[in-house]
Design a protein around this motif. Structure first.
Motif, PDB file in Angstrom:
ATOM      1  N   VAL A   1     -79.649  25.634 -10.968  1.00  8.08           N
ATOM      2  CA  VAL A   1     -80.269  24.310 -11.051  1.00  8.08           C
ATOM      3  C   VAL A   1     -81.673  24.325 -10.448  1.00  8.08           C
ATOM      4  CG1 VAL A   1     -80.119  21.915 -10.227  1.00  8.08           C
ATOM      5  CG2 VAL A   1     -78.080  23.072 -11.124  1.00  8.08           C
TER       6      VAL A   1
ATOM      7  N   ALA B   1     -76.356  16.558 -10.590  1.00  5.69           N
ATOM      8  CA  ALA B   1     -75.546  17.761 -10.396  1.00  5.69           C
ATOM      9  C   ALA B   1     -75.467  18.171  -8.928  1.00  5.69           C
ATOM     10  CB  ALA B   1     -76.115  18.910 -11.222  1.00  5.69           C
TER      11      ALA B   1
ATOM     12  N   SER C   1     -74.401  28.255  -9.071  1.00  2.00           N
ATOM     13  CA  SER C   1     -74.770  27.062  -9.853  1.00  2.00           C
ATOM     14  C   SER C   1     -75.955  26.341  -9.222  1.00  2.00           C
ATOM     15  CB  SER C   1     -73.572  26.124  -9.967  1.00  2.00           C
ATOM     16  OG  SER C   1     -73.166  25.678  -8.669  1.00  2.00           O
ATOM     17  N   THR C   2     -75.972  26.296  -7.874  1.00  2.00           N
ATOM     18  CA  THR C   2     -77.103  25.655  -7.193  1.00  2.00           C
ATOM     19  C   THR C   2     -78.399  26.415  -7.457  1.00  2.00           C
ATOM     20  OG1 THR C   2     -75.632  24.833  -5.455  1.00  2.00           O
ATOM     21  CG2 THR C   2     -77.989  24.905  -4.974  1.00  2.00           C
TER      22      THR C   2
END
Length: 425
Positions: A77, A105, A73-74
């Motif tokens: 992003v 986030a 997810s990082t």
């Protein structure tokens, strides 16, 4: 501005009320201006490269096979924010929204504030001051919300939120300063282009006006002189056998009229900047400069037509004002009218030139009683002379009427308005 105002290549110090010009762009600024995508890629790399290094360090510390869901997810992003930074010039508000979402986030990592700072700078530079302040308010709110979600205590939340707000304010102020300068330079460039266009248009209009004036003057000089010379030459030819002495007098008058016309044309070309020595005429440098003809030369003008066989007479009522432009207009009206009478009027018994000056108005009337006044055997006219006269008369808020008379012949009537200053001149 003098050379003493310049020091070490810097622009001069403006005085009070003077326009302050921007510093000309240097080599580096011109390079980046020509390669905007290169600078955008470099800015995105400033964010992407450290994040990739941190991501690799975190991954190597993780034990076990595969990547954890949080790392994926990082990475997603980071890639989205990097792609957004590449289009910061074209959609700065969208980039600001994406970076603020990424900030929430990934909070509380402090490095994630960098893309928000870049986006705020882009909004201030490419959208305007108002959008910059609204974007700053929104970004500070998002940063405070993210800090509140990730903070362990009130003191830590306040410290992180205030630090983010200060950094965002600094980025916005820098962007506002740079953006205002860019818009100022763009306005100056547009103003300079507009002034250049207006200058070129005014120069073109001035050239057209000057060409029209020169064409009118040349027409008046050539048409008058040639008409008189043709009439005198015809008379000399008719008298060559019966009265040789009068024929020689007429020929001498032809030569005098020709020389006078040459002198007027040389003076006109001299006003235009023509070098007399370049014409190859040895007499060109001997022509003295004289004022344009006026009311005082009307007697000589009428006498020259009378010597060519035109029964012209001059009548004056009142005193013509001393304005040189007005007197030249009167002279050209009489000259053109008598020239037309000489060329087109068949056997006139009288050609009357009447000048009437009353307070506030000057009237010039030239009348002939020639029969069959526009004989088809004569050379046809172009009408340029009357057009030029109407333009001259219009300068003095006047009117010019030319046409056939009911009882035969032709009449030219010009009425001009004369103000008090011209009457007293």
């Amino acid at each position: 501005m003098t050379e003493t105002q310049f020091t070490r290549g810097r622009p001069p110090v403006p005085t009070a009320g003077e326009l302050r010009l921007p510093t000309p762009p240097g080599v580096a600024r011109r390079f980046w201006a020509r390669h905007p995508w290169l600078s955008d890629t470099l800015v995105a790399s400033v964010y992407l490269v450290p994040m990739v290094i941190l991501f690799l360090v975190d991954v190597t510390r993780q034990a076990g096979p595969g990547l954890p869901p949080q790392a994926l997810s990082t990475a997603a992003v980071v890639l989205v924010i990097t792609a957004a930074l590449l289009v910061r010039r074209h959609a700065p508000l969208l980039v600001l929204g994406v970076t603020c979402a990424g900030l929430v986030a990934a909070f509380p990592e402090q490095g994630d504030t960098l893309p928000v700072l870049i986006a705020l700078y882009a909004v201030a530079v490419y959208r305007g001051v108002r959008s910059a302040w609204f974007g700053l308010a929104g970004a500070v709110g998002v940063a405070a919300l993210g800090a509140f979600v990730g903070a362990s205590s009130y003191a830590s939340w306040l410290a992180v939120a205030s630090q983010s707000a200060v950094l965002m304010l600094a980025a916005t102020l820098v962007g506002v300063t740079v953006g205002d300068r860019k818009r100022y330079v763009a306005a100056l460039v547009e103003l300079a282009a507009q002034l250049a266009r207006e200058r070129d248009q005014q120069a073109q209009l001035a050239r057209i006006t000057e060409r029209g004036r020169i064409a009118r003057e040349m027409h008046d000089i050539i048409a008058h002189s040639l008409s008189v010379m043709v009439a005198l030459a015809d008379g000399a030819d008719a008298l060559l056998v019966k009265d040789p002495e009068r024929s020689r007098v007429a020929l001498r008058e032809v030569a005098r009229t020709g020389r006078g016309s040459m002198s007027e044309m040389r003076r006109l070309l001299g006003v235009l900047g023509e070098d007399p020595q370049e014409t190859g005429d040895p007499d060109a440098t001997d022509v003295p400069l004289r004022p344009q003809p006026g009311a005082d030369q009307l007697v000589d003008l009428v006498d020259s037509f009378r010597s060519a066989g035109l029964p012209a007479r001059l009548e004056r009522t009142g005193r013509i004002p001393g304005s040189q432009g007005l007197q030249l207009t009167v002279y050209r009206i009489v000259q053109e009218s008598l020239t037309n009478a000489l060329r087109y009027s068949a056997q006139p018994t009288v050609v009357s030139v009447r000048l009437t000056m009353v307070p506030g108005r000057l009237e010039v009337v030239v009348t002939d009683d020639g029969r069959n006044a526009r004989d088809s055997s004569r050379s046809p006219g172009t009408g340029r002379g009357l057009v030029g006269l109407r333009e001259r008369v219009a300068l003095y808020d006047g009117t010019l009427i030319a046409g056939r008379r009911p009882g035969g012949g032709w009449q030219v009537r010009a009425t001009m308005t004369v103000d008090e200053t011209e009457e007293q001149a």
